[in-house]
Design a protein around this motif. Structure first.
Motif, PDB file in Angstrom:
ATOM      1  N   GLU A  12      56.647  87.402  33.196  1.00  0.00           N
ATOM      2  CA  GLU A  12      56.544  88.416  32.028  1.00  0.00           C
ATOM      3  C   GLU A  12      55.595  88.411  31.171  1.00  0.00           C
ATOM      4  OE1 GLU A  12      58.193  88.365  29.004  1.00  0.00           O
ATOM      5  OE2 GLU A  12      58.620  86.326  29.115  1.00  0.00           O
ATOM      6  N   ILE A  13      55.271  87.145  30.506  1.00  0.00           N
ATOM      7  CA  ILE A  13      54.485  86.997  29.352  1.00  0.00           C
ATOM      8  C   ILE A  13      53.198  87.494  29.853  1.00  0.00           C
ATOM      9  CG2 ILE A  13      54.123  84.713  29.647  1.00  0.00           C
ATOM     10  CD1 ILE A  13      54.312  86.755  26.219  1.00  0.00           C
ATOM     11  N   ALA A  14      52.548  87.202  30.742  1.00  0.00           N
ATOM     12  CA  ALA A  14      51.345  87.721  31.314  1.00  0.00           C
ATOM     13  C   ALA A  14      51.136  89.102  31.418  1.00  0.00           C
ATOM     14  CB  ALA A  14      50.878  87.052  32.643  1.00  0.00           C
ATOM     15  N   ARG A  15      52.270  89.992  32.007  1.00  0.00           N
ATOM     16  CA  ARG A  15      52.435  91.307  31.960  1.00  0.00           C
ATOM     17  C   ARG A  15      52.443  91.945  30.568  1.00  0.00           C
ATOM     18  NH1 ARG A  15      56.589  93.354  36.168  1.00  0.00           N
ATOM     19  NH2 ARG A  15      55.101  95.140  36.325  1.00  0.00           N
ATOM     20  N   ARG A  16      53.160  91.347  29.876  1.00  0.00           N
ATOM     21  CA  ARG A  16      53.334  91.883  28.320  1.00  0.00           C
ATOM     22  C   ARG A  16      52.065  91.890  27.437  1.00  0.00           C
ATOM     23  NH1 ARG A  16      52.780  93.221  24.645  1.00  0.00           N
ATOM     24  NH2 ARG A  16      54.033  93.257  22.404  1.00  0.00           N
ATOM     25  N   VAL A  17      51.413  90.734  27.824  1.00  0.00           N
ATOM     26  CA  VAL A  17      50.350  90.423  26.884  1.00  0.00           C
ATOM     27  C   VAL A  17      49.202  91.639  27.507  1.00  0.00           C
ATOM     28  CG1 VAL A  17      47.973  89.041  26.524  1.00  0.00           C
ATOM     29  CG2 VAL A  17      50.501  87.947  26.356  1.00  0.00           C
ATOM     30  N   MET A  18      49.210  91.800  28.783  1.00  0.00           N
ATOM     31  CA  MET A  18      48.199  92.600  29.663  1.00  0.00           C
ATOM     32  C   MET A  18      48.400  94.150  28.838  1.00  0.00           C
ATOM     33  SD  MET A  18      47.775  91.478  33.407  1.00  0.00           S
ATOM     34  CE  MET A  18      47.564  89.712  33.809  1.00  0.00           C
ATOM     35  N   ARG A  19      49.660  94.279  28.957  1.00  0.00           N
ATOM     36  CA  ARG A  19      50.262  95.591  28.522  1.00  0.00           C
ATOM     37  C   ARG A  19      49.221  95.963  27.205  1.00  0.00           C
ATOM     38  NH1 ARG A  19      55.469  95.062  29.009  1.00  0.00           N
ATOM     39  NH2 ARG A  19      55.866  94.851  26.747  1.00  0.00           N
ATOM     40  N   THR A  20      49.643  95.201  26.170  1.00  0.00           N
ATOM     41  CA  THR A  20      48.762  95.250  24.814  1.00  0.00           C
ATOM     42  C   THR A  20      47.568  95.435  24.957  1.00  0.00           C
ATOM     43  OG1 THR A  20      50.887  94.747  23.459  1.00  0.00           O
ATOM     44  CG2 THR A  20      48.475  94.500  22.353  1.00  0.00           C
ATOM     45  N   ALA A  21      46.870  94.628  25.467  1.00  0.00           N
ATOM     46  CA  ALA A  21      45.434  94.500  25.768  1.00  0.00           C
ATOM     47  C   ALA A  21      44.660  95.862  26.373  1.00  0.00           C
ATOM     48  CB  ALA A  21      45.000  93.132  26.583  1.00  0.00           C
ATOM     49  N   LYS A  22      45.386  96.222  27.480  1.00  0.00           N
ATOM     50  CA  LYS A  22      44.851  97.399  28.006  1.00  0.00           C
ATOM     51  C   LYS A  22      44.924  98.716  27.191  1.00  0.00           C
ATOM     52  CE  LYS A  22      46.010  96.237  32.750  1.00  0.00           C
ATOM     53  NZ  LYS A  22      44.707  96.467  33.548  1.00  0.00           N
ATOM     54  N   ARG A  23      46.010  98.713  26.277  1.00  0.00           N
ATOM     55  CA  ARG A  23      46.226  99.755  25.228  1.00  0.00           C
ATOM     56  C   ARG A  23      44.955  99.570  24.256  1.00  0.00           C
ATOM     57  NH1 ARG A  23      48.301  99.852  20.586  1.00  0.00           N
ATOM     58  NH2 ARG A  23      49.714  98.083  20.942  1.00  0.00           N
ATOM     59  N   MET A  24      44.619  98.455  23.949  1.00  0.00           N
ATOM     60  CA  MET A  24      43.504  98.128  22.939  1.00  0.00           C
ATOM     61  C   MET A  24      42.206  98.109  23.494  1.00  0.00           C
ATOM     62  SD  MET A  24      45.263  95.042  20.879  1.00  0.00           S
ATOM     63  CE  MET A  24      43.999  94.778  19.508  1.00  0.00           C
ATOM     64  N   GLY A  25      42.043  98.490  24.872  1.00  0.00           N
ATOM     65  CA  GLY A  25      40.814  98.735  25.584  1.00  0.00           C
ATOM     66  C   GLY A  25      40.192  97.470  25.882  1.00  0.00           C
ATOM     67  N   ILE A  26      40.809  96.306  25.857  1.00  0.00           N
ATOM     68  CA  ILE A  26      40.464  95.051  26.438  1.00  0.00           C
ATOM     69  C   ILE A  26      40.605  94.649  27.859  1.00  0.00           C
ATOM     70  CG2 ILE A  26      40.712  92.616  25.907  1.00  0.00           C
ATOM     71  CD1 ILE A  26      41.808  93.185  23.143  1.00  0.00           C
ATOM     72  N   ARG A  27      39.389  94.333  28.464  1.00  0.00           N
ATOM     73  CA  ARG A  27      39.481  94.041  29.942  1.00  0.00           C
ATOM     74  C   ARG A  27      40.356  92.938  30.141  1.00  0.00           C
ATOM     75  NH1 ARG A  27      35.959  90.799  32.748  1.00  0.00           N
ATOM     76  NH2 ARG A  27      35.933  91.002  35.037  1.00  0.00           N
ATOM     77  N   THR A  28      41.167  92.777  31.245  1.00  0.00           N
ATOM     78  CA  THR A  28      42.198  91.558  31.325  1.00  0.00           C
ATOM     79  C   THR A  28      41.680  90.993  32.813  1.00  0.00           C
ATOM     80  OG1 THR A  28      43.513  92.841  32.560  1.00  0.00           O
ATOM     81  CG2 THR A  28      43.795  92.596  30.056  1.00  0.00           C
ATOM     82  N   VAL A  29      42.040  89.485  32.304  1.00  0.00           N
ATOM     83  CA  VAL A  29      41.816  88.435  33.605  1.00  0.00           C
ATOM     84  C   VAL A  29      43.008  87.676  33.845  1.00  0.00           C
ATOM     85  CG1 VAL A  29      40.490  86.538  34.444  1.00  0.00           C
ATOM     86  CG2 VAL A  29      39.217  88.157  33.222  1.00  0.00           C
ATOM     87  N   ALA A  30      43.470  87.734  35.043  1.00  0.00           N
ATOM     88  CA  ALA A  30      44.884  86.795  35.371  1.00  0.00           C
ATOM     89  C   ALA A  30      44.329  85.562  36.095  1.00  0.00           C
ATOM     90  CB  ALA A  30      45.911  87.713  36.437  1.00  0.00           C
TER      91      ALA A  30
END
Length: 668
Positions: A12-30
């Motif tokens: 859940e913390i990985a998904r939670r961080v991704m949610r904000t990063a995507k909203r800020m236009g930041i590309r995400t890596v898992a």
């Protein structure tokens, strides 16, 4: 600005961080392990990298591999989440060596606050109140026992490098100290690679209140108010809330200032939490709180702070990591009250034993205004024995504390989880307990009211829905049950009683349902419940019920499962299986064996063949889902056979110890 963010965590913390990063236009890596190959956080990232096998030591704790993944994917920043490498100073330094931004404090700050003994000494110098205790270097057991005696019992043994309730033991008497110390050192060594401990005076009737702080690279530090985390079990938080009940402006000012001073003492940058143990014997006082520790990361319970301040803490983390500033203190305001409940895969009825396996049914409450669900799993996934057993966080917000508590209870009512067992019904009972609603809190709350909080293995209202569901679900059940042909004397429009026997676990349960006017009365054993205002609705999996039970409104779901019906009501999912005489006979024989209640590793075997044991005596110690579990003798007897040894792995249901009756041994 950060362009590509690698999240060095899972769930859940990985998904939670991704949610904000995507909203800020930041590309995400898992990043992920073999066990998480199909996990939601992997699918939701823009790119993902396999780290290794399921054990965290071979995947999520491999800092070098995570750095390599960041380089390969072009990530210019790493967010560690919480747990794993989030408070690892060496990992933060490795990020810096590779020109990767670590979304967190400096390595020096992590080190300063990572060892509790050194942190307390630093806080004393900074003028932050600390709990009386021993924080010295001498780790000789006899010396520690002597120090504990000087401090005065009860005391708390705490791992120097600990966290999350691990490596912590309360000791009430001198004669129990050395055994508790040994257990504490063993657990802290396994969890943190460091078996050193400190000793503190145990504050009677304590509350746990923590302050969220944020610092930036310009030297500004602010607080985002406090959270009360007093509802704990085995030192692990269960329900958290913000703001703290009973908080006054003067105490808030004193506690907030102390937290800011603690952060400034180490030049803190980023999100952190300063935790205080608070004297809860009366009203909160300006001189009634003491520094416990500082967590140099985002906390599991950060959503309640977000709900009452309106701030996105992950967004603030990312902005500060990129060189931005924290807001001015006077621009941060409180609004309403928020609560978070941690939904764990564990069974309170069975002593909170962990529960692992597939999530064949997983239905969360509807999110919306005042309701939030953070989770890392979905229906069709599984709860793995390799990681923390938290399934989700349920967060409720309301204008008042009472409103948020009842919203939380309503959210729990909408849960359906099967076959993994959860603590949902336990959480619901806590949220609406009269003492909790009255804000009479302490870290001993759960222990004090445990009997009130543990749900009954079988509740009459659940049994009634099972019986009604079985009637209506006959076509689905393909003839497995036909109460109209049962030889129990019941006839339509005649005798108002309907009787049926189910198996619930190892127990045979007889359910008697009768019409009394416009109501139904259901009896299980000696307990009777009156059901009124009953409404039933068909859905794609089975039936939904709404009713009032003894005057209280409730809702339930009833669905067909192999061999019976599943009833999900008030957070508890119960399977009412159609009676199987062979299974009942097997259950009767279970008293002669001690079986593994879950998969795990054998830490210790305390007996040998031929030993006489008494009921309740600890025979084998298992480690599963990061916790130790002592398996006790179910009755007096003699050890007949041992099938395990320390260091071995066992599966759920494996027979570990065979017991023989004392009379048989004497006769032989």
């Amino acid at each position: 600005m950060i362009k590509t963010l690698l999240i060095a965590n899972r769930g859940e913390i990985a998904r939670r961080v991704m949610r904000t990063a995507k909203r800020m236009g930041i590309r995400t890596v898992a990043v992920y392990s073999d066990a998480d190959a199909n996990a939601p956080h992997v699918r939701e990232a823009d790119e993902s990298i396999l780290l290794g096998p399921a054990p965290a030591s071979e995947s999520y704790l491999l800092g070098d591999k995570i750095i390599e993944a960041a380089i390969v994917t072009g990530a210019d920043a790493i967010h560690p989440g919480y747990g794993f490498l989030s408070e690892n100073a060496a990992f933060a330094e490795a990020c810096a060596r590779n020109d990767i931004t670590f979304v967190g404090p400096s390595p020096d700050a992590i080190r300063a606050m990572g060892l509790k003994d050194q942190a307390k000494a630093l806080m004393e110098k900074a003028g932050v109140p600390v709990t009386p205790g021993y924080h010295g270097e001498n780790q000789d057991p006899d010396h520690l026992a002597a120090e504990a005696g000087t401090i005065g019992f009860p005391v708390l043994i705490k791992a120097v490098a600990g966290g999350g309730g691990k490596g912590m033991r309360k000791v009430d008497a001198a004669e129990d100290f050395l055994a508790a110390l040994d257990s504490c050192k063993r657990e802290s060594s396994k969890s943190f690679g460091d078996d050193r401990v400190l000793i503190e005076k145990f504050i009677t009737n304590p509350r746990h209140i923590e302050v969220q702080v944020f610092g930036d690279s310009r030297g500004r530090v602010v607080h985002l108010y406090e959270r009360d985390c007093s509802l704990q079990r085995r030192h692990q938080k269960v329900i958290e809330e913000a703001p703290a009940p009973g908080m006054t402006p003067n105490v808030r000012q004193a506690m907030g200032s102390a937290a800011i001073n603690a952060a400034r003492a180490v030049g803190y940058v980023g999100a952190g939490t300063v935790e205080f143990i608070v004297d809860g014997s009366g009203a909160l006082r300006e001189d009634g709180f003491f520094f416990m520790e500082m967590n140099t990361r985002l906390q599991v319970e950060h959503p309640v702070t977000e709900m009452v301040t309106g701030l996105d803490l992950v967004e603030l983390q990312l902005k500060v990591a990129a060189g931005g500033s924290v807001p001015e203190q006077d621009s941060i305001h409180l609004s309403g009250h928020a609560m978070e409940a941690r939904l764990y895969a564990e069974d309170p009825v069975a002593g909170f034993l962990p529960s692992t396996g597939p999530l064949e049914r997983l239905e969360f409450p509807q999110a919306g205004p005042g309701r939030r669900v953070d989770t890392g799993v979905e229906e069709g996934g599984e709860v793995s024995l390799y990681y923390d057993p938290m399934i989700a966080k349920l967060i409720a917000h309301g204008d008042t504390r009472t409103e948020s508590a009842h919203t939380l209870a309503e959210m729990i009512d909408e849960l359906v989880v099967y076959p993994v067992r959860t603590n949902a019904a336990f959480l619901r009972r806590a949220a609406v307990h009269e003492e909790f609603l009255a804000a009479r809190l302490s870290t001993g709350f759960i222990e004090t009211y445990l009997d009130d909080l543990i749900p009954a293995p079988v509740r009459p209202v659940d049994a009634a829905f099972a019986l009604l569901g079985a009637l209506d679900l006959r076509p689905v059940l393909a003839g497995a049950l036909d109460p109209f042909e049962a030889a129990d004397g019941w006839r339509l429009n005649s005798d108002p009683r309907l009787r049926h026997r189910f198996e619930v676990g190892d127990e045979i349960v007889t359910v008697v349902l009768q019409r009394v006017g416009h109501a139904l009365e259901v009896t299980v054993g000696t307990e009777t419940t009156r059901i009124t205002d009953l409404a039933i609705e068909s859905h794609d999996r089975g039936y939904g019920f709404e009713a009032r039970a003894d005057g209280l409104g409730l809702q339930a779901v009833c669905e067909a499962v192999d061999g019976g019906v599943l009833v999900a009501c008030r957070g508890r999912a119960t399977v009412f299986a159609f009676e199987n005489p062979e299974a009942a006979a097997d259950a009767m024989e279970a008293g002669d064996a001690v079986k593994a209640p879950m998969p795990g590793k054998v830490l210790a075997v305390n007996v040998k063949a031929g030993d006489r044991v008494t009921k309740g005596q600890a025979l084998v110690v298992l480690e599963a889902m990061k916790m130790e579990h002592a398996l006790a003798a179910p009755r007096d007897g003699v050890i007949g056979e041992l099938t395990v040894e320390a260091g071995g792995q066992v599966a759920e249901g494996d027979v570990l110890v065979a017991l023989e009756a004392l009379e048989q041994v004497v006769a032989a």
